[in-house]
Design an enzyme around this catalytic site. Structure first.
Site, PDB file in Angstrom:
ATOM      1  N   ASP A  11       0.666  -1.114   0.049  1.00  0.00           N
ATOM      2  CA  ASP A  11      -0.097   0.154  -0.080  1.00  0.00           C
ATOM      3  C   ASP A  11       0.664   1.015   0.143  1.00  0.00           C
ATOM      4  O   ASP A  11       2.158   1.047   0.111  1.00  0.00           O
ATOM      5  CB  ASP A  11      -1.060  -0.188   1.115  1.00  0.00           C
ATOM      6  CG  ASP A  11      -1.838   1.179   1.151  1.00  0.00           C
ATOM      7  OD1 ASP A  11      -2.292   1.711   0.220  1.00  0.00           O
ATOM      8  OD2 ASP A  11      -2.547   1.618   2.253  1.00  0.00           O
ATOM      9  N   SER A  12       0.226   2.120  -0.085  1.00  0.00           N
ATOM     10  CA  SER A  12       1.070   3.766   0.078  1.00  0.00           C
ATOM     11  C   SER A  12       1.615   3.929   1.242  1.00  0.00           C
ATOM     12  O   SER A  12       2.368   5.092   1.357  1.00  0.00           O
ATOM     13  CB  SER A  12       0.315   4.779  -0.488  1.00  0.00           C
ATOM     14  OG  SER A  12      -0.897   4.652   0.339  1.00  0.00           O
ATOM     15  N   GLY A  44      -3.306   8.486  -4.050  1.00  0.00           N
ATOM     16  CA  GLY A  44      -4.793   8.992  -4.275  1.00  0.00           C
ATOM     17  C   GLY A  44      -4.847  10.160  -5.261  1.00  0.00           C
ATOM     18  O   GLY A  44      -5.788  10.462  -5.988  1.00  0.00           O
ATOM     19  N   CYS A  74      -4.559  -1.596  -1.716  1.00  0.00           N
ATOM     20  CA  CYS A  74      -4.570  -0.242  -2.005  1.00  0.00           C
ATOM     21  C   CYS A  74      -5.726  -0.214  -3.042  1.00  0.00           C
ATOM     22  O   CYS A  74      -5.660  -0.666  -3.939  1.00  0.00           O
ATOM     23  CB  CYS A  74      -3.371   0.342  -2.388  1.00  0.00           C
ATOM     24  SG  CYS A  74      -3.565   2.221  -2.968  1.00  0.00           S
ATOM     25  N   ASN A  75      -6.913   0.610  -2.726  1.00  0.00           N
ATOM     26  CA  ASN A  75      -8.076   0.704  -3.842  1.00  0.00           C
ATOM     27  C   ASN A  75      -7.580   1.340  -4.991  1.00  0.00           C
ATOM     28  O   ASN A  75      -7.754   1.089  -6.094  1.00  0.00           O
ATOM     29  CB  ASN A  75      -9.091   1.130  -2.962  1.00  0.00           C
ATOM     30  CG  ASN A  75     -10.004   0.471  -2.280  1.00  0.00           C
ATOM     31  OD1 ASN A  75     -10.780  -0.345  -2.483  1.00  0.00           O
ATOM     32  ND2 ASN A  75      -9.466   0.506  -0.792  1.00  0.00           N
ATOM     33  N   CYS A 181     -10.972   3.031   0.857  1.00  0.00           N
ATOM     34  CA  CYS A 181      -9.425   3.179   1.107  1.00  0.00           C
ATOM     35  C   CYS A 181      -9.025   2.431   2.129  1.00  0.00           C
ATOM     36  O   CYS A 181      -9.819   2.328   3.311  1.00  0.00           O
ATOM     37  CB  CYS A 181      -9.172   4.881   1.485  1.00  0.00           C
ATOM     38  SG  CYS A 181      -7.671   5.014   1.900  1.00  0.00           S
ATOM     39  N   THR A 182      -7.969   1.782   1.889  1.00  0.00           N
ATOM     40  CA  THR A 182      -7.641   0.593   3.133  1.00  0.00           C
ATOM     41  C   THR A 182      -7.247   1.454   4.450  1.00  0.00           C
ATOM     42  O   THR A 182      -7.002   0.910   5.258  1.00  0.00           O
ATOM     43  CB  THR A 182      -6.396  -0.366   2.586  1.00  0.00           C
ATOM     44  OG1 THR A 182      -5.425   0.730   2.060  1.00  0.00           O
ATOM     45  CG2 THR A 182      -7.221  -0.935   1.633  1.00  0.00           C
ATOM     46  N   HIS A 183      -7.140   2.879   4.456  1.00  0.00           N
ATOM     47  CA  HIS A 183      -6.716   3.394   5.493  1.00  0.00           C
ATOM     48  C   HIS A 183      -7.866   3.697   6.610  1.00  0.00           C
ATOM     49  O   HIS A 183      -7.744   3.852   7.681  1.00  0.00           O
ATOM     50  CB  HIS A 183      -5.972   4.834   5.159  1.00  0.00           C
ATOM     51  CG  HIS A 183      -4.565   4.768   4.719  1.00  0.00           C
ATOM     52  ND1 HIS A 183      -4.219   4.450   3.415  1.00  0.00           N
ATOM     53  CD2 HIS A 183      -3.583   5.349   5.449  1.00  0.00           C
ATOM     54  CE1 HIS A 183      -2.997   4.504   3.373  1.00  0.00           C
ATOM     55  NE2 HIS A 183      -2.234   5.004   4.412  1.00  0.00           N
TER      56      HIS A 183
HETATM   57  N1  DGL Z   1      -4.904   3.170   0.977  1.00  0.00           N
HETATM   58  C1  DGL Z   1      -4.920   3.714  -0.071  1.00  0.00           C
HETATM   59  C2  DGL Z   1      -6.147   3.241  -0.880  1.00  0.00           C
HETATM   60  O1  DGL Z   1      -6.920   2.514  -0.496  1.00  0.00           O
HETATM   61  C3  DGL Z   1      -4.642   4.837  -0.810  1.00  0.00           C
HETATM   62  C4  DGL Z   1      -4.261   6.283   0.008  1.00  0.00           C
HETATM   63  C5  DGL Z   1      -3.310   7.060  -0.603  1.00  0.00           C
HETATM   64  O2  DGL Z   1      -2.245   6.972  -0.720  1.00  0.00           O
HETATM   65  O3  DGL Z   1      -3.928   8.130  -1.196  1.00  0.00           O
HETATM   66  O4  DGL Z   1      -6.947   3.819  -1.674  1.00  0.00           O
END
Ligand code: DGL
Length: 251
Positions: A11-12, A44, A74-75, A181-183
């Protein structure tokens, strides 16, 4: 492909830990290499081309380590690069996440729903196809620019201000929230503090199930292995991220 090898997951930043936690419930006997690409955070706001280049770099790292499968936790990266990666690296299975919007169609069709995701995910072709296929006509799409960075940073004050500013208008008006978003599963409590009681939809448990099926189909499940190892790599060598990652894993 060797069943004793690790599964690569990226992921990011540390957000993908929410995906890994779901995977560990189903596949506790595997080894994992988690790549937190914090140097390139956020994904993103990046273009499709930028995301593809970033992902290729990470995938090459996993290939060097002979990973048997790669999870895109990561989506944004899934929406923008999964297809490209599958076409480019045909010998390795990719398992990608997507916002659990179909679940709303299946289980909560008549209810007002808020989809929270990055701008990149919401604008992507892949998400738009999903959205238009399962549109319940009671959905608000909310691009949460900057939210993943705040979660990554772990600043609670900034988080509260951000959520107040962006979610207050929907307080009491939505019944469901798609965590696109996975966060975001890391801030469910904080989201409820602003929105009130809502039902969350998260794609991670479905990804975990899918990964298990893919490993089984390819005869790649590590059945005998008992010593599970999770290796953590951060692209900016941030020790704090490593610490937080393992804290979340243990919670
Ligand atoms: N966690 C990520 C997602 O699921 C990306 C968040 C990001 O870096 O903008 O989209």
């Amino acid at each position: 492909m060797n069943k004793n090898k690790a599964i690569g997951i990226f992921d990011s930043g540390i957000g993908g830990v929410t995906v890994l936690k779901e995977i560990l419930k189903l596949l506790p006997n595997e080894d994992y290499i988690y790549y937190s690409d914090s140097i390139n955070n956020p994904y993103g706001d990046k273009s499709d081309e930028e995301i593809k280049i970033i992902c290729e770099h990470i995938v090459n790292e996993f290939i060097k380590q002979e990973c048997k499968a790669i999870v895109i936790a990561c989506n944004t990266a899934s929406a923008k690069a999964a297809q490209y990666l599958r076409e480019t690296y045909k010998h390795i299975p990719f398992i990608a996440i997507e916002p659990a919007y179909k679940m709303v169609y299946d289980y909560a069709y008549y209810e007002p729903t808020l989809v929270m995701a990055t701008k990149g995910t919401i604008e992507s072709e892949k998400f738009n196809l999903l959205y238009h296929t399962y549109d319940n006509h009671k959905t608000i799409l909310l691009p949460c620019v900057g939210l993943a960075d705040i979660i990554e940073e772990g600043n609670q004050d900034k988080l509260k201000i951000y959520l107040e500013e962006h979610l207050n208008a929907y307080r009491g008006k939505v019944k469901n929230v798609v965590l696109g978003c996975t966060h975001y599963p890391l801030i469910q409590n904080e989201i409820q503090e602003v929105l009130g009681q809502v039902h969350f939809f998260n794609g991670a448990p479905y990804l975990a199930k899918h990964l298990q099926e893919v490993l089984e189909e390819n005869n790649l499940v590590n059945i005998e292995h008992t010593k599970k190892e999770i290796q953590f790599i951060d692209s900016s060598n941030d020790e704090q991220k490593k610490k937080r990652f393992f804290e979340i894993i243990k919670e």
